[in-house]
Design a protein around this motif. Structure first.
Motif: not given
Length: 410
Positions: A139-140, A274, A277, A289, A292-297
């Motif tokens: 992700t990063h 979850w 998602s 994304r 509004g879904i926190n894709v990284t999480r």
């Protein structure tokens, strides 16, 4: 004159009425490419029929009990693979991670005298940490999971060899609780029969609840007779299987743990935000994304669960073999875990999958291995047959996906 849309709506309403309607609705889903677990169930029936005709011992109760013991270790690892495949990702290091988990039990518990629960907790914590590292790299830094987990495979293999040292193996004490759990512990007959009632009861209760909600919204719903029929079939099937296994040793506790994990993960995939998602990110990460879904999480949780289950599979493998060795997690463990998830019905394209696919897929793979062993045939045949089954599963998945697209269900 009714329009085609109204005709189809009327068909769905008629399908919702009675037992025949349930069968009709199922056939409609199959024709539209929503195959579910049907292909793997058909394949399993074919495999069992062939091996039983060649050697009747294959379907003997005690042989099936041994098969369930063997399914549990790699099956737990495959359950983690389902998590990352649903995102359209992969983890190639699960075999090595399971080997490290196995080695940690030997080093911490046997060599260093750490209490067993703490040793197991340490192995699982390390697995979750490794998974988090994969997710952060993805992700990063944008590193493809294929590359990061391939690097992890090599690094974890080296860590496993380092921990085991020159001896190469550490034997776990016979008679210990963990070895008994992996080799001997069987559920009481009354408990296994009681647990076999739960799937049917769950189908009935959840079906009635869904039916009430749909009726309150003035939508078509399944009939009570159809719900009772499905619950009765499920209950009868599970009770018959438990009765047959109890003619031998019975249902292993280790397999019960595996099924419990499958049930928990299935609930998480189907009934939680979850899980929804996960499917959304696997279908289209950018769209998820933007919604509004926190894709990284989501990536973080999926990779952590994958490595966590891989480490747990290593702990169960050490219990099953009563040792932690350099061979743990090597060979075909990695490929079997991935193949089981795909053969069981989890899509390689992301966005579609089920916890039950790990259970069904590993039973197929272990059935092939067990049947060929009983026939005293070379392991080379096992690799070729498993490869062929995997290829067929991917082809079926691809064709089903094209059918869903054409029917607007992709």
């Amino acid at each position: 004159m009714q329009t085609p849309q109204l005709d189809r709506a009327d068909t769905r309403v008629r399908h919702a009425e009675g037992i025949g309607g349930s069968v009709g609705a199922f056939l409609d889903r199959v024709r539209s490419g929503d195959l579910g677990s049907l292909p793997v169930i058909i394949g399993l029936i074919v495999i069992w029929t062939v091996f039983t005709s060649l050697n009747p011992i294959f379907l003997s109760p005690n042989n099936l009990v041994n098969l369930l013991f063997d399914c549990s270790t790699v099956g737990v690892i495959s359950l983690g693979i389902v998590c990352v495949l649903m995102l359209g990702e992969i983890d190639l290091s699960v075999g090595s991670m399971s080997g490290v988990g196995s080695a940690l039990i030997g080093v911490l518990w046997v060599n260093m005298g750490v209490p067993l629960p703490i040793a197991v907790g340490g192995a699982l914590a390390l697995g979750a940490t490794i998974g988090a590292a994969y997710a952060l790299l993805r992700t990063h830094l944008g590193m493809p999971s294929f590359v990061s987990t391939l690097a992890g495979l090599l690094a974890l293999l080296g860590l496993q060899l380092y921990m085991l040292g020159s001896t190469g193996s550490i034997n776990l004490p016979y008679g210990s609780s963990i070895v008994d759990f992996g080799q001997l512990m069987i559920m009481p007959a009354w408990l296994s029969h009681t647990l076999a009632l739960l799937p049917g009861l769950t189908l009935l209760v959840m079906g009635l609840r869904t039916r009430a909600k749909r009726q309150a919204a003035n939508l078509s719903s399944s009939s009570v007779n159809g719900l009772l029929f499905r619950a009765a079939v499920a209950t009868g099937g599970f009770e018959l299987a438990v009765f047959y296994l109890n003619q031998g040793r019975g249902v292993p506790w280790m397999f019960g743990l595996f099924v419990l994990l499958v049930v928990v993960m299935n609930y998480a995939f189907v009934r939680t935000k979850w899980g929804r998602s996960m499917k959304a990110v696997g279908g289209n990460a950018e769209a998820a994304r933007r919604s509004g879904i926190n894709v990284t999480r989501i990536y973080l949780s999926a990779f952590m669960l994958c490595s966590f289950f891989a480490s747990l599979g290593g702990v169960l493998s050490a219990a099953r073999l009563a040792s932690a060795s350099q061979q743990a997690g090597t060979g075909d463990v990695n490929l079997n875990a991935i193949a089981a998830a795909v053969i069981g019905g989890t899509s390689l394209f992301g966005g579609r999958g089920s916890a039950w696919s790990a259970l069904l897929g590993i039973i197929v793979i272990q059935s092939i291995a067990n049947g060929l062993t009983l026939l005293n045939l070379s392991s080379s045949l096992r690799y070729m047959i498993t490869g062929a089954v995997l290829a067929i599963a991917v082809i079926v998945d691809s064709l089903a996906r094209q059918s869903r697209v054409s029917h607007g269900r992709a």
